[in-house]
Scaffold this active site. Structure first.
Site, mmCIF file in Angstrom:
data_model
loop_
_atom_site.group_PDB
_atom_site.id
_atom_site.type_symbol
_atom_site.label_atom_id
_atom_site.label_comp_id
_atom_site.label_asym_id
_atom_site.label_seq_id
_atom_site.Cartn_x
_atom_site.Cartn_y
_atom_site.Cartn_z
ATOM 1 N N ILE A 36 -4.347 -0.048 8.222
ATOM 2 C CA ILE A 36 -5.109 -1.077 9.049
ATOM 3 C C ILE A 36 -4.168 -2.062 9.626
ATOM 4 O O ILE A 36 -4.402 -2.707 10.657
ATOM 5 C CB ILE A 36 -6.403 -1.438 8.373
ATOM 6 C CG1 ILE A 36 -6.157 -2.410 6.979
ATOM 7 C CG2 ILE A 36 -7.362 -0.465 8.194
ATOM 8 C CD1 ILE A 36 -7.453 -3.007 6.697
ATOM 9 N N ASP A 52 -8.478 3.147 10.045
ATOM 10 C CA ASP A 52 -9.300 2.509 8.843
ATOM 11 C C ASP A 52 -9.619 3.981 8.294
ATOM 12 O O ASP A 52 -10.240 4.942 8.774
ATOM 13 C CB ASP A 52 -10.365 1.758 9.596
ATOM 14 C CG ASP A 52 -11.205 1.161 8.360
ATOM 15 O OD1 ASP A 52 -11.393 1.574 7.267
ATOM 16 O OD2 ASP A 52 -11.802 0.262 8.885
ATOM 17 N N VAL A 76 -6.093 -2.996 -3.534
ATOM 18 C CA VAL A 76 -5.469 -3.134 -4.924
ATOM 19 C C VAL A 76 -5.728 -4.441 -5.922
ATOM 20 O O VAL A 76 -5.269 -5.550 -5.246
ATOM 21 C CB VAL A 76 -4.112 -2.661 -4.896
ATOM 22 C CG1 VAL A 76 -3.283 -2.822 -6.262
ATOM 23 C CG2 VAL A 76 -4.033 -1.687 -4.130
ATOM 24 N N SER A 113 -4.940 3.839 -10.837
ATOM 25 C CA SER A 113 -4.678 2.501 -11.696
ATOM 26 C C SER A 113 -4.912 2.701 -13.148
ATOM 27 O O SER A 113 -5.793 3.434 -13.616
ATOM 28 C CB SER A 113 -5.596 1.559 -11.010
ATOM 29 O OG SER A 113 -5.461 0.293 -11.867
ATOM 30 N N HIS A 115 -6.295 0.582 -14.528
ATOM 31 C CA HIS A 115 -7.426 -0.063 -15.136
ATOM 32 C C HIS A 115 -8.620 1.147 -15.097
ATOM 33 O O HIS A 115 -9.617 0.679 -15.994
ATOM 34 C CB HIS A 115 -7.814 -0.873 -13.939
ATOM 35 C CG HIS A 115 -6.995 -2.041 -13.917
ATOM 36 N ND1 HIS A 115 -7.067 -3.254 -14.408
ATOM 37 C CD2 HIS A 115 -5.863 -2.597 -13.118
ATOM 38 C CE1 HIS A 115 -6.082 -4.029 -14.291
ATOM 39 N NE2 HIS A 115 -5.493 -3.761 -13.282
ATOM 40 N N TYR A 138 -13.188 -2.906 -9.446
ATOM 41 C CA TYR A 138 -12.245 -1.981 -9.085
ATOM 42 C C TYR A 138 -11.666 -0.962 -9.439
ATOM 43 O O TYR A 138 -11.260 0.166 -9.023
ATOM 44 C CB TYR A 138 -10.871 -2.818 -8.764
ATOM 45 C CG TYR A 138 -9.564 -2.431 -8.541
ATOM 46 C CD1 TYR A 138 -9.131 -1.808 -7.416
ATOM 47 C CD2 TYR A 138 -8.597 -2.232 -9.807
ATOM 48 C CE1 TYR A 138 -7.934 -1.402 -7.247
ATOM 49 C CE2 TYR A 138 -7.476 -1.437 -9.615
ATOM 50 C CZ TYR A 138 -6.915 -1.193 -8.002
ATOM 51 O OH TYR A 138 -5.890 -0.619 -7.946
#
Length: 152
Positions: A36, A52, A76, A113, A115, A138
């Protein structure tokens, strides 16, 4: 050159995308970049189309021009909340995978990730069979992307 000669890199203006671009240029004849955020420092092997991830028709148009996708696009950071990641990370991941399938693309590399397993017990063995233990919203969005990759 790789057997795949045309590749799409989403999130090409981000930190990882910016670092990956020179490597992709040595491996692929045509590198299509999207983000973007505009990219103006293009190499001869690169083209840029601003788009997008939340726009499925735009993703389908981009995927129609390549043989494979490296999907790095999205927000992120562990501090992002559901409202922040819903569009770019969840809808965006869905759109990239759906567009790839519609255009007959067989290879999509998805950037997840650590995470996603952030609440795994400290010291536990982690590998590709480790169950998701997301440590935030996230992380939930990245776990969704992993599940979408598996589904598609």
């Amino acid at each position: 050159m790789a057997s795949t000669s045309r590749i799409l890199l989403t999130g090409a203006a981000g930190k990882v995308g910016t670092a990956l671009r020179p490597i992709l240029r040595t491996q692929y004849e045509n590198v299509l970049l999207t983000d973007i955020t505009a990219i103006t420092d293009l190499a001869p092997e690169e083209r840029f189309i601003q788009a997008d991830l939340q726009n499925l028709s735009a993703m389908e148009e981009l995927c129609g021009q390549v043989d494979a996708v490296v999907h790095l696009g999205g927000m992120v950071g562990a501090a992002y909340r559901f409202e922040d990641v819903l569009g770019p990370n969840i809808i965006g991941a869905h759109n990239v995978f759906e567009a790839a399938v519609r255009q007959g693309i067989k290879r999509v590399v998805y950037a997840s990730s650590h995470h996603v397993v952030g609440f795994a017990p400290r010291g536990s063995h982690l590998d590709n069979c480790t169950a998701p233990r997301p440590n935030g919203e996230y992380a939930l969005s990245k776990a969704y992307g992993e599940a979408a990759a598996s589904y598609y």
